[in-house]
Enzyme design. Structure first.
Site, PDB file in Angstrom:
ATOM      1  N   HIS A   1       5.211  -9.167  -4.239  1.00 12.62           N
ATOM      2  CA  HIS A   1       5.718  -9.395  -2.878  1.00 12.62           C
ATOM      3  C   HIS A   1       5.401 -10.792  -2.352  1.00 12.62           C
ATOM      4  CE1 HIS A   1       6.871  -5.383  -2.254  1.00 12.62           C
ATOM      5  NE2 HIS A   1       5.729  -4.858  -1.912  1.00 12.62           N
TER       6      HIS A   1
ATOM      7  N   GLU B   1       6.588  -8.362   1.981  1.00 12.15           N
ATOM      8  CA  GLU B   1       7.370  -9.497   1.437  1.00 12.15           C
ATOM      9  C   GLU B   1       7.828 -10.412   2.580  1.00 12.15           C
ATOM     10  OE1 GLU B   1      10.967  -8.680  -1.025  1.00 12.15           O
ATOM     11  OE2 GLU B   1      11.790 -10.388   0.078  1.00 12.15           O
TER      12      GLU B   1
END
Ligand code: F3S
Length: 280
Positions: A72, A124
């Site tokens: 991420h 993310e």
């Protein structure tokens, strides 16, 4: 009972790469992952046998230890803090996410305001936001863009890698109506759309669908939503322990799809249980 597995299912390139890098860098000493390396508690437990442990606070990492940055990604400030702590960084940020960081950094350095389409609470997205040198706004819904009243000169529009194409399209339409000088770069990862499309196709062709993956995994939850919209006999399981096979004996064909963070061995175990117990 027949079982069909979606053509595109399970670990994506970036997650597999992160796990492989963590294992490759493991040793007798603890290798840390900063946060859960994957949204799958079974895989996190398996990785403990390689001395790979999640850590949630940088202060808890020993000097000179290895710390893996998960697929991420992390904001730039995390790299700075880790370097200040003198730890060895193993950067397993997915290259597709890394590209988003570079685009944000480059365009915002050149005076662009960044619009990121996605979920502002997703790790993310929070990581990507931390690469902006100027303004960055996150929109999760076209209505939020309609209600956004700021005058902006130059805009770069990017997507969280796991959003649906339809969300991107509807947001792009509104942005185009409201602003003139806009660069759109669709950064949705094809792993996501491939998994979503093959889940949709399979769900339409089977009697029931099983979506396998971590309950915290947003891409697995999306597969569930897509499958359920096509086939109401859709069920979400984390692993074989949650499934009661008896319930599925009424179905002739069962489809299976797994999120990008679901290890193959978790799916294999569940299929084996289904096949073995359905014959009893
Ligand atoms: Fe990377 Fe796409 Fe997976 S962005 S982490 S390969 S879903």
């Amino acid at each position: 009972m027949k079982i069909k597995i979606a053509n595109h299912s399970g670990f994506c390139y970036g997650v597999k790469r992160a796990i492989d890098l963590a294992v490759k860098n493991s040793s007798d000493e603890t290798t840390y992952s900063y946060g859960d390396i994957i949204h799958n508690k079974d895989e996190i437990n398996r990785l403990k046998s390689y001395n790979i442990e999640p850590v949630y606070d940088i202060e808890d990492i020993d000097r000179d230890a290895k710390v893996v940055i998960r697929s991420h990604g992390e904001p730039k400030s995390t790299y700075d803090r880790l370097q200040a702590q003198n730890v060895n960084i193993v950067d397993a940020t997915c290259p597709y996410v890394k590209r988003i960081h570079s685009l944000i950094e480059d365009y915002s350095t050149n005076g662009y305001t960044v619009f990121l389409i996605g979920n502002k609470n997703h790790p993310e997205v929070t990581a990507s936001m931390g690469w902006a040198k100027g303004d960055i706004f996150v929109f999760g819904d076209p209505k939020e863009i309609e209600g956004f009243e700021k005058k902006i000169d130059k805009i770069l529009v990017l997507a969280q890698t796991t959003i649906k194409e339809s969300l991107w399209d509807s947001c792009a339409q509104i942005i185009n109506k409201k602003y003139k000088n806009v660069v759109f770069i669709n950064t949705i990862c094809s792993a996501t759309s491939l998994r979503q499309n093959s889940t949709r196709e399979l769900a339409a062709a089977v009697d029931a669908m099983l979506i396998i993956g971590g309950k915290k995994s947003s891409n697995t939850k999306k597969l569930y939503e897509i499958s359920y919209s096509v086939n109401k006999n859709t069920f979400f399981y984390e692993n074989k322990d949650e499934i009661i096979v008896q319930k599925f004996k009424i179905y002739d064909i069962i489809g299976i799809s797994a999120g990008a963070s679901t290890p193959k061995w978790v799916v294999d175990e569940l299929v084996e249980k289904l096949l073995n117990e359905s014959e009893e």
